[in-house]
Design an enzyme around this catalytic site. Structure first.
Site, mmCIF file in Angstrom:
data_model
loop_
_atom_site.group_PDB
_atom_site.id
_atom_site.type_symbol
_atom_site.label_atom_id
_atom_site.label_comp_id
_atom_site.label_asym_id
_atom_site.label_seq_id
_atom_site.Cartn_x
_atom_site.Cartn_y
_atom_site.Cartn_z
ATOM 1 N N LYS A 19 0.851 -1.197 0.000
ATOM 2 C CA LYS A 19 0.000 0.000 0.000
ATOM 3 C C LYS A 19 0.877 1.234 0.000
ATOM 4 O O LYS A 19 2.026 1.230 0.477
ATOM 5 C CB LYS A 19 -0.947 0.014 1.207
ATOM 6 N N ASP A 144 -3.038 -0.853 10.345
ATOM 7 C CA ASP A 144 -3.089 -0.935 8.885
ATOM 8 C C ASP A 144 -3.754 -2.206 8.372
ATOM 9 O O ASP A 144 -4.048 -2.302 7.180
ATOM 10 C CB ASP A 144 -1.671 -0.852 8.296
#
Length: 286
Positions: A19, A144
């Site tokens: 990401k 996350d």
């Protein structure tokens, strides 16, 4: 790393994509010390790859331990054991991870691995937990993890658990890996960290907005990050992802990204990847 209509089973290789934080603002701090953030996560077509094999004895084992980390502390192992405990699943698993994402790089490698474990084993163990439940399990592992389970590029708030899907235009990215690991706790714990960025309405976010509030602290403490940002910014403005160390720049075409990568010093490690519309395993939960 696409998964259109793929049949996932015990023989499959399960992707754990990187990401990027397209922006990251610290907008406050809770009483318990956790920082309140606003960020946009984008998945990349580059990342780790995981394989699974069932065990009849109920044990969870990591077949590919990381140097310097006890297997029991590895996020993928913890994710599998949490899922077992939550569902009283009697089946065990061997987990193999083919690492392509750096540790301490700000690309979400460990969190992505953990989310892939949750999504894959929910499917392989036939547990049928809804996505929201898997996100809650993921949050216990790290801030996350939920976005990878969520499965869509997202505007995130809170400590990263409040997610709103966003549509992002097709883009290519050059990502550089400075040769160091950044301890996230040290960046967030820095007294000079900016913690008062003004929160925005998620609906008002547009590509190109904002910056990374962690970048100044990371660059001051790890000059190699600043050097990589300067080198990459020759082509187009570059940013740091997460708490570092990796930095990235965005391009509208693969040709532009390849040209920028060729211009970088040979001493700098980098690669290019396309931005994804959604997580490759998005279909494994509902």
């Amino acid at each position: 790393m696409t998964s259109s209509h793929q049949s996932w089973d015990w023989q499959s290789i399960y992707p754990a994509p990187a990401k990027l934080n397209l922006f990251l603002h610290v907008v406050g701090r809770r009483a318990d010390g956790y920082h309140l953030l606003q960020t946009v996560f984008r998945f990349l077509g580059h990342g780790d790859r995981l394989r699974f094999s069932p065990r009849a004895d109920g044990l969870v084992r990591l077949a590919t331990p990381l140097a310097g980390m006890a297997p029991d502390q590895e996020l993928s192992v913890r994710a599998a054991r949490l899922l077992q405990a939550e569902t009283h699943c009697p089946t065990g698993v061997n987990i193999s991870i083919e690492k392509h994402l750096p540790l301490g790089g700000g690309l979400g490698g460990g969190s992505s691995d953990a989310a892939t474990v949750l999504l894959a084993l929910n499917h392989l163990w036939k547990l049928h937990l809804p996505r929201r439940h898997l996100q809650e399990i993921g949050l216990a592992l790290g801030a996350d993890v939920p976005v990878f389970v969520f499965g869509r590029n997202a505007f995130a708030e809170g400590i990263g658990e409040t997610l709103l899907a966003v549509e992002l235009p097709p883009r290519w990215y050059v990502v550089l890996e400075p040769p160091l690991q950044v301890p996230t706790a040290a960046i967030f714990g820095a007294p000079e960290l900016k913690r008062d960025s003004l929160a925005i309405d998620p609906a008002s976010w547009r590509p190109g907005f904002g910056g990374n509030d962690l970048e100044a602290v990371a660059c001051a403490r790890f000059p190699a990050i600043a050097e990589h940002l300067v080198a990459l910014s020759v082509s187009t403005p570059a940013r740091m992802s997460g708490s570092g160390a990796c930095v990235f720049a965005e391009f509208t075409s693969r040709e532009q990204a390849e040209d920028a990568l060729r211009q970088l010093p040979r001493t700098m490690r980098g690669w290019l990847a396309t931005g994804l519309d959604r997580h490759p395993l998005c279909e494994l939960a509902s």
